[in-house]
Write a protein that holds these residues in place. Structure first.
Motif, mmCIF file in Angstrom:
data_model
loop_
_atom_site.group_PDB
_atom_site.id
_atom_site.type_symbol
_atom_site.label_atom_id
_atom_site.label_comp_id
_atom_site.label_asym_id
_atom_site.label_seq_id
_atom_site.Cartn_x
_atom_site.Cartn_y
_atom_site.Cartn_z
ATOM 1 N N GLU A 38 0.831 -1.210 0.000
ATOM 2 C CA GLU A 38 0.000 0.000 0.000
ATOM 3 C C GLU A 38 0.864 1.257 0.000
ATOM 4 N N TYR A 39 1.948 1.219 0.772
ATOM 5 C CA TYR A 39 2.832 2.388 0.835
ATOM 6 C C TYR A 39 3.477 2.659 -0.521
ATOM 7 N N ILE A 40 3.922 1.587 -1.189
ATOM 8 C CA ILE A 40 4.555 1.761 -2.506
ATOM 9 C C ILE A 40 3.559 2.357 -3.494
ATOM 10 N N ARG A 41 2.339 1.830 -3.495
ATOM 11 C CA ARG A 41 1.318 2.356 -4.417
ATOM 12 C C ARG A 41 1.015 3.818 -4.109
ATOM 13 N N ASN A 42 0.890 4.163 -2.843
ATOM 14 C CA ASN A 42 0.602 5.548 -2.460
ATOM 15 C C ASN A 42 1.754 6.492 -2.789
ATOM 16 N N SER A 43 2.957 5.903 -2.996
ATOM 17 C CA SER A 43 4.126 6.715 -3.360
ATOM 18 C C SER A 43 4.219 6.938 -4.864
ATOM 19 N N GLY A 44 3.221 6.451 -5.614
ATOM 20 C CA GLY A 44 3.176 6.723 -7.045
ATOM 21 C C GLY A 44 3.672 5.607 -7.931
ATOM 22 N N TYR A 45 3.876 4.410 -7.382
ATOM 23 C CA TYR A 45 4.380 3.293 -8.167
ATOM 24 C C TYR A 45 3.248 2.322 -8.510
ATOM 25 N N THR A 46 3.387 1.668 -9.651
ATOM 26 C CA THR A 46 2.524 0.547 -9.996
ATOM 27 C C THR A 46 3.154 -0.720 -9.434
ATOM 28 N N VAL A 47 2.380 -1.514 -8.708
ATOM 29 C CA VAL A 47 2.912 -2.717 -8.065
ATOM 30 C C VAL A 47 2.336 -3.952 -8.736
ATOM 31 N N ILE A 48 3.217 -4.840 -9.195
ATOM 32 C CA ILE A 48 2.819 -6.125 -9.766
ATOM 33 C C ILE A 48 3.361 -7.212 -8.839
ATOM 34 N N GLU A 49 2.453 -8.031 -8.281
ATOM 35 C CA GLU A 49 2.837 -9.015 -7.276
ATOM 36 C C GLU A 49 2.562 -10.438 -7.768
ATOM 37 N N MET A 50 3.372 -11.365 -7.263
ATOM 38 C CA MET A 50 3.103 -12.790 -7.476
ATOM 39 C C MET A 50 3.533 -13.540 -6.231
ATOM 40 N N TRP A 51 2.705 -14.516 -5.827
ATOM 41 C CA TRP A 51 3.031 -15.346 -4.669
ATOM 42 C C TRP A 51 3.759 -16.602 -5.124
ATOM 43 N N GLU A 52 4.552 -17.152 -4.231
ATOM 44 C CA GLU A 52 5.328 -18.360 -4.532
ATOM 45 C C GLU A 52 4.432 -19.499 -4.997
ATOM 46 N N CYS A 53 3.277 -19.701 -4.341
ATOM 47 C CA CYS A 53 2.386 -20.799 -4.731
ATOM 48 C C CYS A 53 1.780 -20.549 -6.112
ATOM 49 N N GLU A 54 1.552 -19.282 -6.464
ATOM 50 C CA GLU A 54 1.046 -18.957 -7.790
ATOM 51 C C GLU A 54 2.087 -19.290 -8.859
ATOM 52 N N TRP A 55 3.358 -18.994 -8.544
ATOM 53 C CA TRP A 55 4.438 -19.292 -9.488
ATOM 54 C C TRP A 55 4.602 -20.797 -9.682
ATOM 55 N N ARG A 56 4.496 -21.558 -8.604
ATOM 56 C CA ARG A 56 4.608 -23.009 -8.713
ATOM 57 C C ARG A 56 3.467 -23.576 -9.563
ATOM 58 N N ALA A 57 2.257 -23.048 -9.353
ATOM 59 C CA ALA A 57 1.115 -23.497 -10.148
ATOM 60 C C ALA A 57 1.289 -23.134 -11.611
ATOM 61 N N PHE A 58 1.822 -21.946 -11.872
ATOM 62 C CA PHE A 58 2.057 -21.511 -13.248
ATOM 63 C C PHE A 58 3.054 -22.436 -13.930
ATOM 64 N N LYS A 59 4.119 -22.835 -13.218
ATOM 65 C CA LYS A 59 5.133 -23.708 -13.810
ATOM 66 C C LYS A 59 4.573 -25.092 -14.106
#
Length: 283
Positions: free
Chosen positions: A68-89
């Motif tokens: 939330e702090y990064i977004r409020n500082s004017g940045y676009t945040v793209i996130e991925m969780w470890e379990c999401e990455w494992r499922a993607f692989k």
């Protein structure tokens, strides 16, 4: 100047580092599920904590606040969780040549691994046993080539120091030193250094593990910004404040990156309050 001060403030308040020197204004975050309290794959015992380890809910709450702090500082945040990455692989045939140049090689012998290190096709850090053979010890006698951090005991010291201790009636205390040596056990080396060792006759007797990286200067923009600011301060006294601040940021970045944070539990808040005082006194 204001942009620099805002950046310092962001680092000190959030206690994390992002890359503000690029123009995309996009921050990519990969969250390890255990360390960030993933609610999808860790569904039970979420409120259990200890003095050393926060609970899963506390970890997740901290992760959300940082995002939330990064977004409020004017940045676009793209996130991925470890379990999401494992499922993607599992669903996709992943061949990421940027991160793992030899990811397609799942098994290799020690001989094959060392051959790849020698020809430069593999780069990273490797944990090994290594020694100087007897035939080369006289060649390296003046300066042993393997530098390691180890406990030096009384039985390890030479005749000269032993005579000094006897004559001075002093007792030797086992102490950790950075020393030059003819051998090392389970030492972690970067591959270009290992390549130099092998080319100069040292022998690898066992390989424990290898972590591969793509050989690029990931922190080059940060390095250039700190270096240019410090050079500007040398040329013009008007930039002294910026130069001193960049020096502090550069030094603290290196130290915080390699610091064993588990040893700092309980003094973390005090550490950052002192850091804030140092920065703002300098500014």
């Amino acid at each position: 100047m204001n942009e620099l001060l805002n950046y310092i403030s962001m680092i000190l308040q959030c206690r994390f580092m992002i890359e503000p020197f690029r123009t995309s204004k996009t921050v990519y975050q990969f969250h390890g599920c255990w360390f960030h309290g993933c609610s999808l794959c860790h569904t039970t015992r979420r409120d259990i904590s200890s003095k050393e380890t926060p609970s899963l809910n506390q970890k997740l709450d901290k992760t959300k606040k940082i995002t939330e702090y990064i977004r409020n500082s004017g940045y676009t945040v793209i996130e991925m969780w470890e379990c999401e990455w494992r499922a993607f692989k599992r669903r996709n045939d992943v061949r990421n040549s940027y991160v793992y140049p030899t990811e397609h090689i799942f098994r290799m012998t020690e001989r094959e691994l060392l051959r790849y290190v020698l020809d430069g096709s593999m780069f990273g850090v490797i944990e090994i046993d290594i020694n100087v053979p007897d035939s080369l010890k006289s060649h390296f006698e003046e300066m042993p080539p393997i530098f390691k951090n180890t406990i030096v005991e009384e039985k390890d010291i030479g005749d000269h120091m032993r005579e000094y201790l006897l004559s001075s009636k002093k007792k030797f205390k086992n102490t950790r030193y950075l020393i030059g040596s003819m051998f090392a056990t389970k030492i972690l080396l970067i591959t270009p250094l290992l390549k130099w060792y092998i080319e100069h006759g040292l022998v690898v007797t066992k390989v424990y593990q290898f972590v591969e990286f793509n050989p690029q200067r990931a922190f080059k923009p940060f390095e250039e910004t700190v270096t240019n600011d410090r050079r500007a301060g040398d040329r013009d006294p008007a930039y002294k404040v910026i130069a001193d601040t960049s020096k502090l940021i550069g030094n603290s970045f290196y130290g915080y990156t390699i610091m064993n944070k588990s040893k700092c539990w309980g003094c973390h808040d005090l550490y950052w309050r002192q850091k804030v005082d140092v920065v703002w006194k300098g500014v």
